[in-house]
Design a protein around this motif. Structure first.
Motif, PDB file in Angstrom:
ATOM      1  N   ARG A 180     -25.008 121.204 -16.477  1.00  9.48           N
ATOM      2  CA  ARG A 180     -23.714 120.666 -16.864  1.00  9.48           C
ATOM      3  C   ARG A 180     -23.054 120.115 -15.594  1.00  9.48           C
ATOM      4  N   VAL A 181     -22.545 118.873 -15.649  1.00  8.62           N
ATOM      5  CA  VAL A 181     -21.905 118.262 -14.481  1.00  8.62           C
ATOM      6  C   VAL A 181     -20.481 117.848 -14.844  1.00  8.62           C
ATOM      7  N   VAL A 182     -19.530 118.343 -14.060  1.00  6.30           N
ATOM      8  CA  VAL A 182     -18.118 117.985 -14.214  1.00  6.30           C
ATOM      9  C   VAL A 182     -17.666 117.298 -12.930  1.00  6.30           C
ATOM     10  N   ILE A 183     -17.068 116.111 -13.053  1.00  5.68           N
ATOM     11  CA  ILE A 183     -16.540 115.390 -11.900  1.00  5.68           C
ATOM     12  C   ILE A 183     -15.021 115.490 -11.887  1.00  5.68           C
ATOM     13  N   ILE A 184     -14.473 115.905 -10.759  1.00  2.00           N
ATOM     14  CA  ILE A 184     -13.040 115.755 -10.519  1.00  2.00           C
ATOM     15  C   ILE A 184     -12.895 114.564  -9.580  1.00  2.00           C
ATOM     16  N   THR A 185     -12.192 113.542 -10.026  1.00  2.00           N
ATOM     17  CA  THR A 185     -12.095 112.295  -9.289  1.00  2.00           C
ATOM     18  C   THR A 185     -10.715 111.678  -9.506  1.00  2.00           C
ATOM     19  N   CYS A 186     -10.439 110.575  -8.827  1.00  2.00           N
ATOM     20  CA  CYS A 186      -9.134 109.899  -8.918  1.00  2.00           C
ATOM     21  C   CYS A 186      -9.297 108.526  -9.564  1.00  2.00           C
ATOM     22  N   LYS A 187      -8.274 108.094 -10.248  1.00  2.00           N
ATOM     23  CA  LYS A 187      -8.300 106.780 -10.874  1.00  2.00           C
ATOM     24  C   LYS A 187      -7.929 105.694  -9.862  1.00  2.00           C
ATOM     25  N   PRO A 188      -8.729 104.614  -9.757  1.00  2.00           N
ATOM     26  CA  PRO A 188      -8.323 103.489  -8.916  1.00  2.00           C
ATOM     27  C   PRO A 188      -7.179 102.698  -9.526  1.00  2.00           C
ATOM     28  N   ASP A 189      -7.011 102.830 -10.836  1.00  2.00           N
ATOM     29  CA  ASP A 189      -5.823 102.340 -11.555  1.00  2.00           C
ATOM     30  C   ASP A 189      -5.742 103.129 -12.851  1.00  2.00           C
ATOM     31  N   ASP A 190      -4.681 102.930 -13.601  1.00  2.00           N
ATOM     32  CA  ASP A 190      -4.431 103.814 -14.742  1.00  2.00           C
ATOM     33  C   ASP A 190      -5.030 103.339 -16.062  1.00  2.00           C
ATOM     34  N   LYS A 191      -5.994 102.441 -16.023  1.00  2.00           N
ATOM     35  CA  LYS A 191      -6.617 101.992 -17.269  1.00  2.00           C
ATOM     36  C   LYS A 191      -7.677 102.971 -17.771  1.00  2.00           C
ATOM     37  N   TYR A 192      -8.020 103.969 -16.954  1.00  2.00           N
ATOM     38  CA  TYR A 192      -9.060 104.922 -17.329  1.00  2.00           C
ATOM     39  C   TYR A 192      -8.437 106.164 -17.957  1.00  2.00           C
ATOM     40  N   PRO A 193      -9.127 106.768 -18.933  1.00  2.00           N
ATOM     41  CA  PRO A 193      -8.580 107.982 -19.567  1.00  2.00           C
ATOM     42  C   PRO A 193      -8.620 109.170 -18.615  1.00  2.00           C
ATOM     43  N   ASP A 194      -7.812 110.179 -18.917  1.00  2.00           N
ATOM     44  CA  ASP A 194      -7.784 111.385 -18.082  1.00  2.00           C
ATOM     45  C   ASP A 194      -9.106 112.140 -18.155  1.00  2.00           C
ATOM     46  N   GLN A 195      -9.664 112.213 -19.358  1.00  2.00           N
ATOM     47  CA  GLN A 195     -10.959 112.874 -19.533  1.00  2.00           C
ATOM     48  C   GLN A 195     -11.858 112.025 -20.421  1.00  2.00           C
ATOM     49  N   GLU A 196     -13.118 111.987 -20.095  1.00  2.00           N
ATOM     50  CA  GLU A 196     -14.120 111.361 -20.956  1.00  2.00           C
ATOM     51  C   GLU A 196     -15.502 111.803 -20.504  1.00  2.00           C
ATOM     52  N   GLU A 197     -16.493 111.484 -21.316  1.00  2.00           N
ATOM     53  CA  GLU A 197     -17.878 111.812 -21.004  1.00  2.00           C
ATOM     54  C   GLU A 197     -18.686 110.528 -20.918  1.00  2.00           C
ATOM     55  N   ILE A 198     -19.427 110.356 -19.815  1.00  2.00           N
ATOM     56  CA  ILE A 198     -20.264 109.180 -19.602  1.00  2.00           C
ATOM     57  C   ILE A 198     -21.661 109.659 -19.233  1.00  2.00           C
ATOM     58  N   ASN A 199     -22.654 109.277 -20.041  1.00  2.00           N
ATOM     59  CA  ASN A 199     -24.043 109.704 -19.797  1.00  2.00           C
ATOM     60  C   ASN A 199     -24.165 111.217 -19.666  1.00  2.00           C
ATOM     61  N   GLY A 200     -23.355 111.948 -20.447  1.00  2.00           N
ATOM     62  CA  GLY A 200     -23.401 113.403 -20.420  1.00  2.00           C
ATOM     63  C   GLY A 200     -22.595 114.025 -19.291  1.00  2.00           C
ATOM     64  N   VAL A 201     -22.055 113.207 -18.366  1.00  2.00           N
ATOM     65  CA  VAL A 201     -21.248 113.704 -17.242  1.00  2.00           C
ATOM     66  C   VAL A 201     -19.789 113.747 -17.673  1.00  2.00           C
ATOM     67  N   GLU A 202     -19.130 114.892 -17.448  1.00  2.00           N
ATOM     68  CA  GLU A 202     -17.739 115.085 -17.852  1.00  2.00           C
ATOM     69  C   GLU A 202     -16.801 114.651 -16.722  1.00  2.00           C
ATOM     70  N   PHE A 203     -15.947 113.668 -17.008  1.00  2.00           N
ATOM     71  CA  PHE A 203     -14.992 113.163 -16.025  1.00  2.00           C
ATOM     72  C   PHE A 203     -13.623 113.801 -16.253  1.00  2.00           C
ATOM     73  N   ASP A 204     -13.022 114.292 -15.166  1.00  2.00           N
ATOM     74  CA  ASP A 204     -11.658 114.817 -15.194  1.00  2.00           C
ATOM     75  C   ASP A 204     -10.902 114.091 -14.086  1.00  2.00           C
ATOM     76  N   ARG A 205     -10.046 113.140 -14.457  1.00  2.00           N
ATOM     77  CA  ARG A 205      -9.450 112.228 -13.486  1.00  2.00           C
ATOM     78  C   ARG A 205      -8.004 112.586 -13.139  1.00  2.00           C
ATOM     79  N   VAL A 206      -7.676 112.345 -11.877  1.00  2.00           N
ATOM     80  CA  VAL A 206      -6.311 112.456 -11.376  1.00  2.00           C
ATOM     81  C   VAL A 206      -5.676 111.069 -11.495  1.00  2.00           C
ATOM     82  N   SER A 207      -4.413 110.995 -11.922  1.00  2.00           N
ATOM     83  CA  SER A 207      -3.765 109.701 -12.122  1.00  2.00           C
ATOM     84  C   SER A 207      -3.641 108.934 -10.809  1.00  2.00           C
TER      85      SER A 207
END
Length: 333
Positions: A58-85
């Motif tokens: 299981r892979v969870v990424i904590i990362t930052c948004k380069p702009d606010d068009k991206y959702p706070d959380q989503e899954e891409i290719n099975g990788v869980e994204f948790d983004r900072v605004s």
């Protein structure tokens, strides 16, 4: 054994004394990540994370948004994204609180974890939480943030005092992350040697894991119609050599030197027929275009901007020569 096997074995090494579980979850800490932002290191980390998921992690990424068009959380290719605004990511105090909150949220879950750190700012902020300090950590040394910022800040004329203190803080953040890591990963012997010179204290376990190419996407093509269509779209005249470079338009990438070299070639051998395509975007876009125009190279150089990943294999296949003019800090060595 391929490069993901090497990484998987390293994850097992750092986790084996802490857990009985064979495949711990991976907490990937990045400031930016693919596909939110484009660049060699970000693409590499995405491929790593995607393949770790394929191998049962299981892979969870904590990362930052380069702009606010991206959702706070989503899954891409099975990788869980948790983004900072975006707004929070630009305020160090708010970012610190956001990283702490997200780390605590994920490590509260009943799983065995290994942290995979790709950026020292996010990694250092995470270290201020007790639960994070208790899990094993791997640091992926793509390059020294200190080296990159020294070039970038010098280019933007930050002033000597401001530059001095910012670089001191960056060095401290990196050293703290290294100190708390059980293992440091490198792309090449070049980056390993830079780490040895840069970090003067006791070294963690070090491992070189070379990069790779997806040969299902990047391979020589014999489809002449398709290759000619790409060359025509890029304005490469018949009988001309197609020179290609794919770079972020930033100071350390050496594109100003490349333009100077092209001008010298044209002056010395005006009979040579070729066109250079520069693919990428960055802060030096206008400056580099101006340099090319002032050098009389508008007929020899084309700036095509950002090229999506799905088009890059065709560009590489159609090119006669690929040029990598990096002057400093190239992870490949």
């Amino acid at each position: 054994m391929d490069w993901i096997d090497l990484l998987s074995s390293n994850i097992y090494y750092v986790s084996r004394m802490n857990f009985s579980k064979e495949k711990p979850a991976i907490l990937s800490l990045q400031y930016y990540s693919y596909p939110d932002a484009m660049g060699g290191a970000w693409n590499l980390t995405h491929e790593i994370n995607k393949r770790l998921v394929e191998r049962g992690h299981r892979v969870v990424i904590i990362t930052c948004k380069p702009d606010d068009k991206y959702p706070d959380q989503e899954e891409i290719n099975g990788v869980e994204f948790d983004r900072v605004s975006f707004a929070v990511s630009k305020d160090p105090i708010r970012l610190w609180h956001a990283i702490r909150r997200k780390v605590k949220h994920h490590l509260r879950e009943e799983e065995s974890w290994v942290a995979h750190v790709h950026h020292p700012l996010v990694g250092a902020f995470a270290l201020t939480t007790k639960c994070y300090r208790q899990i094993p950590k791997i640091y992926h040394f793509h390059s020294s943030w200190y080296d990159e910022e020294k070039i970038n800040l010098t280019e933007t004329d930050q002033g000597k005092i401001n530059l001095y203190f910012r670089l001191k803080i960056i060095r401290w953040l990196e050293w703290v992350c290294y100190r708390y890591s059980k293992s440091i990963l490198f792309l090449s012997e070049y980056t390993r040697k830079r780490f040895l010179d840069y970090f003067p204290f006791k070294k963690p376990r070090m491992r070189i894991i070379p990069g790779g190419a997806d040969t299902t996407k990047f391979y020589p093509s014999e489809n002449s119609n398709e290759l000619n269509a790409i060359r025509n779209r890029l304005g490469i005249p018949a009988g001309h050599k197609f020179l290609l470079t794919v770079r972020r338009l930033e100071a350390r990438m050496g594109l100003d030197n490349l333009i100077t070299a092209i001008a010298e070639i044209v002056n010395r051998s005006p009979e040579l027929k070729f066109k250079l395509v520069i693919a990428g975007k960055g802060s030096l876009n206008d400056k580099l275009k101006s340099q090319a125009t002032l050098s009389g190279l508008d007929d020899h150089i084309r700036f095509c901007g950002f090229v999506p990943d799905n088009l890059l294999p065709g560009y590489y296949a159609a090119a006669d020569i690929f040029i990598m003019p990096t002057t400093f800090i190239e992870g490949f060595g």
